[in-house]
Design a protein around this motif. Structure first.
Motif, PDB file in Angstrom:
ATOM      1  N   VAL A 189      37.676  40.132  52.360  1.00  0.00           N
ATOM      2  CA  VAL A 189      37.265  40.559  51.026  1.00  0.00           C
ATOM      3  C   VAL A 189      38.114  39.885  49.959  1.00  0.00           C
ATOM      4  CG1 VAL A 189      37.148  42.541  49.473  1.00  0.00           C
ATOM      5  CG2 VAL A 189      36.321  42.746  51.813  1.00  0.00           C
ATOM      6  N   GLU A 190      39.424  39.758  50.233  1.00  0.00           N
ATOM      7  CA  GLU A 190      40.298  39.207  49.197  1.00  0.00           C
ATOM      8  C   GLU A 190      40.236  37.682  49.138  1.00  0.00           C
ATOM      9  OE1 GLU A 190      42.231  40.670  46.907  1.00  0.00           O
ATOM     10  OE2 GLU A 190      41.776  42.727  47.491  1.00  0.00           O
ATOM     11  N   ARG A 191      40.049  37.040  50.307  1.00  0.00           N
ATOM     12  CA  ARG A 191      40.156  35.587  50.312  1.00  0.00           C
ATOM     13  C   ARG A 191      38.820  34.853  50.373  1.00  0.00           C
ATOM     14  NH1 ARG A 191      44.340  35.032  47.534  1.00  0.00           N
ATOM     15  NH2 ARG A 191      46.300  35.542  48.538  1.00  0.00           N
ATOM     16  N   ARG A 192      37.766  35.539  50.828  1.00  0.00           N
ATOM     17  CA  ARG A 192      36.475  34.851  50.893  1.00  0.00           C
ATOM     18  C   ARG A 192      35.582  35.237  49.720  1.00  0.00           C
ATOM     19  NH1 ARG A 192      38.468  31.640  52.827  1.00  0.00           N
ATOM     20  NH2 ARG A 192      38.757  31.033  54.991  1.00  0.00           N
ATOM     21  N   THR A 193      36.050  36.132  48.866  1.00  0.00           N
ATOM     22  CA  THR A 193      35.334  36.395  47.625  1.00  0.00           C
ATOM     23  C   THR A 193      36.306  36.099  46.484  1.00  0.00           C
ATOM     24  OG1 THR A 193      36.038  38.672  47.343  1.00  0.00           O
ATOM     25  CG2 THR A 193      34.143  38.309  48.764  1.00  0.00           C
ATOM     26  N   ALA A 194      35.805  36.253  45.259  1.00  0.00           N
ATOM     27  CA  ALA A 194      36.659  35.946  44.108  1.00  0.00           C
ATOM     28  C   ALA A 194      37.677  37.050  43.856  1.00  0.00           C
ATOM     29  CB  ALA A 194      35.798  35.738  42.867  1.00  0.00           C
ATOM     30  N   LEU A 195      37.531  38.175  44.581  1.00  0.00           N
ATOM     31  CA  LEU A 195      38.366  39.338  44.280  1.00  0.00           C
ATOM     32  C   LEU A 195      39.852  39.017  44.341  1.00  0.00           C
ATOM     33  CD1 LEU A 195      38.180  42.300  43.577  1.00  0.00           C
ATOM     34  CD2 LEU A 195      38.383  42.823  45.997  1.00  0.00           C
ATOM     35  N   GLY A 196      40.245  38.223  45.366  1.00  0.00           N
ATOM     36  CA  GLY A 196      41.657  37.916  45.512  1.00  0.00           C
ATOM     37  C   GLY A 196      42.200  37.166  44.306  1.00  0.00           C
ATOM     38  N   VAL A 197      41.430  36.196  43.841  1.00  0.00           N
ATOM     39  CA  VAL A 197      41.859  35.403  42.690  1.00  0.00           C
ATOM     40  C   VAL A 197      41.960  36.297  41.453  1.00  0.00           C
ATOM     41  CG1 VAL A 197      41.305  33.432  41.250  1.00  0.00           C
ATOM     42  CG2 VAL A 197      40.786  33.377  43.691  1.00  0.00           C
ATOM     43  N   LEU A 198      40.953  37.171  41.302  1.00  0.00           N
ATOM     44  CA  LEU A 198      40.966  38.058  40.143  1.00  0.00           C
ATOM     45  C   LEU A 198      42.168  38.992  40.209  1.00  0.00           C
ATOM     46  CD1 LEU A 198      37.170  38.968  39.834  1.00  0.00           C
ATOM     47  CD2 LEU A 198      38.489  37.241  38.613  1.00  0.00           C
ATOM     48  N   THR A 199      42.470  39.490  41.430  1.00  0.00           N
ATOM     49  CA  THR A 199      43.622  40.373  41.586  1.00  0.00           C
ATOM     50  C   THR A 199      44.895  39.652  41.171  1.00  0.00           C
ATOM     51  OG1 THR A 199      42.493  41.384  43.451  1.00  0.00           O
ATOM     52  CG2 THR A 199      44.832  41.849  43.234  1.00  0.00           C
ATOM     53  N   GLU A 200      45.025  38.392  41.609  1.00  0.00           N
ATOM     54  CA  GLU A 200      46.215  37.630  41.241  1.00  0.00           C
ATOM     55  C   GLU A 200      46.261  37.406  39.737  1.00  0.00           C
ATOM     56  OE1 GLU A 200      46.180  34.117  43.659  1.00  0.00           O
ATOM     57  OE2 GLU A 200      47.021  35.182  45.381  1.00  0.00           O
ATOM     58  N   ALA A 201      45.098  37.163  39.155  1.00  0.00           N
ATOM     59  CA  ALA A 201      45.055  36.935  37.710  1.00  0.00           C
ATOM     60  C   ALA A 201      45.560  38.170  36.967  1.00  0.00           C
ATOM     61  CB  ALA A 201      43.639  36.595  37.277  1.00  0.00           C
ATOM     62  N   VAL A 202      45.092  39.324  37.410  1.00  0.00           N
ATOM     63  CA  VAL A 202      45.527  40.571  36.775  1.00  0.00           C
ATOM     64  C   VAL A 202      47.036  40.748  36.932  1.00  0.00           C
ATOM     65  CG1 VAL A 202      45.384  43.072  36.912  1.00  0.00           C
ATOM     66  CG2 VAL A 202      43.307  41.715  37.007  1.00  0.00           C
ATOM     67  N   GLY A 203      47.537  40.388  38.117  1.00  0.00           N
ATOM     68  CA  GLY A 203      48.963  40.568  38.365  1.00  0.00           C
ATOM     69  C   GLY A 203      49.821  39.611  37.556  1.00  0.00           C
ATOM     70  N   ILE A 204      49.317  38.392  37.357  1.00  0.00           N
ATOM     71  CA  ILE A 204      50.119  37.398  36.643  1.00  0.00           C
ATOM     72  C   ILE A 204      50.163  37.726  35.161  1.00  0.00           C
ATOM     73  CG2 ILE A 204      50.230  34.974  35.966  1.00  0.00           C
ATOM     74  CD1 ILE A 204      49.019  34.388  38.797  1.00  0.00           C
ATOM     75  N   ASN A 205      49.021  38.056  34.585  1.00  0.00           N
ATOM     76  CA  ASN A 205      49.018  38.431  33.172  1.00  0.00           C
ATOM     77  C   ASN A 205      47.830  39.334  32.872  1.00  0.00           C
ATOM     78  OD1 ASN A 205      49.025  38.629  30.408  1.00  0.00           O
ATOM     79  ND2 ASN A 205      49.795  36.543  30.138  1.00  0.00           N
ATOM     80  N   PRO A 206      48.061  40.636  32.871  1.00  0.00           N
ATOM     81  CA  PRO A 206      46.958  41.588  32.702  1.00  0.00           C
ATOM     82  C   PRO A 206      46.204  41.339  31.387  1.00  0.00           C
ATOM     83  CG  PRO A 206      49.018  42.728  33.184  1.00  0.00           C
ATOM     84  CD  PRO A 206      49.359  41.304  32.975  1.00  0.00           C
ATOM     85  N   GLU A 207      46.965  41.064  30.328  1.00  0.00           N
ATOM     86  CA  GLU A 207      46.342  40.927  29.016  1.00  0.00           C
ATOM     87  C   GLU A 207      45.463  39.674  28.973  1.00  0.00           C
ATOM     88  OE1 GLU A 207      46.361  43.245  27.019  1.00  0.00           O
ATOM     89  OE2 GLU A 207      45.307  42.223  25.384  1.00  0.00           O
ATOM     90  N   ALA A 208      46.020  38.544  29.451  1.00  0.00           N
ATOM     91  CA  ALA A 208      45.265  37.296  29.438  1.00  0.00           C
ATOM     92  C   ALA A 208      44.011  37.419  30.284  1.00  0.00           C
ATOM     93  CB  ALA A 208      46.131  36.156  29.944  1.00  0.00           C
ATOM     94  N   SER A 209      44.139  38.079  31.463  1.00  0.00           N
ATOM     95  CA  SER A 209      42.972  38.165  32.329  1.00  0.00           C
ATOM     96  C   SER A 209      41.915  39.069  31.695  1.00  0.00           C
ATOM     97  CB  SER A 209      43.369  38.665  33.715  1.00  0.00           C
ATOM     98  OG  SER A 209      43.963  39.922  33.621  1.00  0.00           O
ATOM     99  N   ARG A 210      42.385  40.096  30.956  1.00  0.00           N
ATOM    100  CA  ARG A 210      41.418  40.957  30.276  1.00  0.00           C
ATOM    101  C   ARG A 210      40.660  40.151  29.214  1.00  0.00           C
ATOM    102  NH1 ARG A 210      40.655  43.985  26.060  1.00  0.00           N
ATOM    103  NH2 ARG A 210      42.544  43.269  25.049  1.00  0.00           N
ATOM    104  N   LEU A 211      41.415  39.318  28.479  1.00  0.00           N
ATOM    105  CA  LEU A 211      40.778  38.501  27.438  1.00  0.00           C
ATOM    106  C   LEU A 211      39.841  37.476  28.051  1.00  0.00           C
ATOM    107  CD1 LEU A 211      43.830  38.001  25.071  1.00  0.00           C
ATOM    108  CD2 LEU A 211      41.854  39.480  24.727  1.00  0.00           C
ATOM    109  N   ALA A 212      40.160  37.066  29.286  1.00  0.00           N
ATOM    110  CA  ALA A 212      39.299  36.078  29.948  1.00  0.00           C
ATOM    111  C   ALA A 212      38.073  36.746  30.564  1.00  0.00           C
ATOM    112  CB  ALA A 212      40.082  35.336  31.022  1.00  0.00           C
TER     113      ALA A 212
END
Lengths: 354, 340
Positions: A189-212
């Motif tokens: 689920v995390e690596r074969r869908t986009a979910l993993g990337v999105l999770t990392e995005a949220v972790g790296i910068n919640p605000e930026a990922s929200r704006l994106a």
């Protein structure tokens, strides 16, 4: 060659292999398997079986940590889940009935899921710091578990229920299949869908990922739900192993060991990039170390000293200061080697500490 | 009590004054709320238990029973004010307690054993501080290592409980300085003294102001030329020292060292500090508030044992209270950020 030893799983794997090598030399029985009644036995099998609860908890913890959170309540959720399952089985009057056990397990998982929803609500909707939000349940959860069992240690003799932790499927322990299934599902689920990337995005910068346009609230909330549910499953495994619901002892310190496993696996507590494989290796390191300490004849109560040493060594080796020093050393030997990485990491750290 | 009185006065003199007061002292509000909760608990228990609760004996026992937690909460306040956290205090307390009991049982005089207990605690604190400051380890993980180390070392010292026969240590607990029906033990005095010293250090020394500055913004504190590194290591050493002192108090209280002491006490200490109005992101809070937090915690415990309810309610109520306070704090922080 260089890319191998710079891989972030290199050191965890080396640590695990060293532990296995030391064990194999010190006690040749360690790597031996023997088959009895079509079931495989041996020290490694025991490690794989006993690591299942920690594996489940650590997988959930990885996802939570990737969102820059932490879930302290997993031990308490384990206690609640075990209490719910065993109370249902105990009250049914028909402990051996497979249907009753299934209902109990499903009910316990649902309760754990609800507790995960609660944690996620506090963190993602109310915006409370994860450490504190989950501390609430960590404190209150054991109280709830004690209320469910009425303050007693509920014990049952249920064949189908104890099968979960102690039974064998084909030649391997059933608990091992549970942890493999969990690793596979989470990994896919995390690596074969986009979910993993999105999770990392949220972790790296919640605000930026929200704006994106990433729905960070849902992703964070989901992480706590997954963690809660997996902790519930771990609680069922624990209760099934000891055939009792012990609200005070179930999952004590497991949050700390799970966090340790995640960190050992190279996932930073600052959120962002995470590694499922790293966590799996981290859990195996902890379980093997535990088995080694027992083998050395050290009273298990004293084993925290070893874990303390491991934690200190791992965090010191991973620290920017040491990495920079190593980076400088390799730079002086190979002037062209790209050593831009350490300063970047420093900046990230500074940002977080601020 | 005075806090409540001033608040009522402000309401009388108009909203603008109230607003000024709130914006100037927004950080104090959680502490006032803790005082309010404590008074509510007292009054509620008094009414519910028909005037059996507020007796000099009970109030004196409140300090006596929670002296060790008070000492721990003081150390924890320092760490939390810098925006850190110290999970090791419960284990450090156990280690220091069993170490002292073992030394005394081996015939070491108390003048050597007691400093050894305190130094043992401070050493673990120093290790955590160095990891946090010089190796950029998150406080959570560094103090986790301290937790494991303290607990493991406690078991290395002894696997079972050791009784303390040393009279000077037991004196700390058995002496009752009486004033009518009120009494206080030397352990209680130690705890109150710790609070007083901590309040002095935090508000009237350069180190204390640096601690607040780091919690406000570490970057700014560093740019201002404050000795950030020294203060950051210092708070963990103080917390470890308080852990050692709490071990002394607890050993005197229970008359024995026991390696299983204080499992989960770090959470009680954190809960007490948070209930007392110190904000976990650092920079705001008072050591007096932590004292109130400990008393709230102790009062709930007393009420529960008075009512004969199950101990499981204790955990649930403390959890619920913690939640209430975080939500209150969250609202305050959100408002002050909105203003900025």
């Amino acid at each position: 060659m260089r890319s191998i030893w710079r891989h972030r799983l290199f050191w965890p794997v080396v640590a695990l292999l060293t532990l296995i090598a030391v064990n194999s030399i010190a006690r040749p029985n360690f790597i031996k398997f023997r088959v009895r009644d079509g079931e495989l036995f041996g020290a490694i099998i025991t490690i794989l079986r006993d690591s299942a609860p920690l594996m489940l908890v650590a997988l959930g913890m990885t996802i939570v940590i990737a969102t820059r959170g932490i879930d302290l309540s997993v031990g308490a959720i384990m206690a609640v889940s075990g209490a719910v399952a065993l109370t249902i089985i105990d009250n049914s009057g028909d402990a051996g009935n497979l249907g009753v056990v299934l209902i109990a397990v499903v009910a316990a998982l649902l309760v754990s899921l609800v507790l995960g929803v609660w944690n996620g609500f506090l963190v993602s909707v109310l915006g409370i710091q994860p450490i504190i939000a989950t501390l609430v349940l960590m404190l209150a959860g054991r109280g709830v578990a004690l209320l469910i069992t009425g303050g007693f240690i509920t014990t049952v003799n249920s064949e189908p229920f104890s099968f979960i932790a102690t039974g064998y499927l084909f030649v391997l322990p059933f608990a091992f299949f549970i942890s493999v299934a969990a690793i596979t599902v989470i990994g896919l689920v995390e690596r074969r869908t986009a979910l993993g990337v999105l999770t990392e995005a949220v972790g790296i910068n919640p605000e930026a990922s929200r704006l994106a346009g990433v729905r960070s609230r849902g992703i964070i909330w989901g992480a706590y739900i997954v963690s809660g549910t997996l902790a519930g499953l771990a609680g069922i495994l624990y209760a099934s192993n000891i055939r009792a619901a012990d609200a005070n002892a179930a999952g004590v310190f497991i949050e700390l060991y799970a966090i340790l496993a995640v960190v050992l696996g190279g996932t930073s507590l600052n959120g962002g990039k995470f590694s499922i494989a790293g966590t799996v290796i981290g859990v195996l390191i902890i379980q093997t170390l535990d088995s080694t300490i027992l083998f050395l004849g050290v009273p298990s109560a004293q084993s925290p000293v070893f874990f303390a040493i491991v934690v200190v060594v791992v965090v010191v080796v991973q620290s920017p200061r040491i990495r920079n020093a190593i980076g400088r050393m390799s730079r002086s030997r190979q002037p062209k080697a790209a050593a831009v990485e350490p300063p970047v990491e420093d900046k990230q750290k500074a940002e977080v500490t601020r | 009590m005075t806090a409540m009185a001033t608040r009522i006065q402000e309401r009388a003199s108009g909203p603008s004054f109230l607003q000024t007061f709130l914006s100037r002292h927004g950080g104090m509000m959680p502490t006032f709320a803790a005082v309010g909760i404590l008074l509510l608990l007292f009054v509620g228990a008094e009414i519910f238990l028909r005037g059996d609760f507020i007796t000099p004996r009970n109030i004196s026992a409140l300090l006596l029973d929670n002296a060790y937690l008070l000492v721990l909460a003081v150390g924890m306040t320092f760490v939390i004010l810098t925006g850190g956290i110290d999970l090791s205090v419960g284990s450090v307390m156990a280690f220091s307690g069993i170490l002292g009991a073992k030394l005394l049982a081996d015939g070491v005089p108390a003048v050597v054993a007691v400093p050894a207990m305190l130094l043992g605690g401070a050493a673990i604190g120093l290790m955590i501080g160095i990891l946090v400051q010089y190796f950029d380890v998150q406080p959570f993980i560094a103090s986790l290592a301290g937790l494991f180390l303290g607990r493991g070392l406690a078991y290395v010292v002894s696997l079972s409980s050791i009784k303390v026969e040393e009279s000077s240590l037991l004196w700390l607990q058995s002496t009752r300085i009486r004033l009518g029906d009120w009494y206080i033990t030397p352990t209680g005095l130690i705890a109150l003294g710790t609070v007083a010293i901590a309040a002095f250090v935090l508000h009237l020394t350069r180190f204390g102001r640096t601690v607040y500055a780091i919690g406000g913004s570490e970057q700014s504190a560093r740019l201002m030329g404050l000795k950030v590194a020294r203060a950051k290591v210092g708070v963990y050493v103080i917390s470890g020292l308080c852990g050692g002192l709490a071990g002394l108090v607890l050993t005197a209280y229970s008359g024995a060292g026991y390696p299983r002491n204080g499992i989960g006490t770090e959470l009680d200490a954190i809960a007490a500090v948070v209930i007392g109005g110190t904000i976990l992101t650092g920079g705001r809070g008072y050591v007096i508030g932590s004292m109130i937090g400990v008393f709230v915690y102790g009062t709930i415990k007393t009420i529960i044992s008075f009512m004969g309810a199950e101990q499981s309610w204790m955990q649930i109520i403390v959890g619920a209270l913690l939640l209430l306070f975080i939500v209150v704090q969250r609202a305050i922080v959100a408002r002050s950020e909105g203003r900025r």
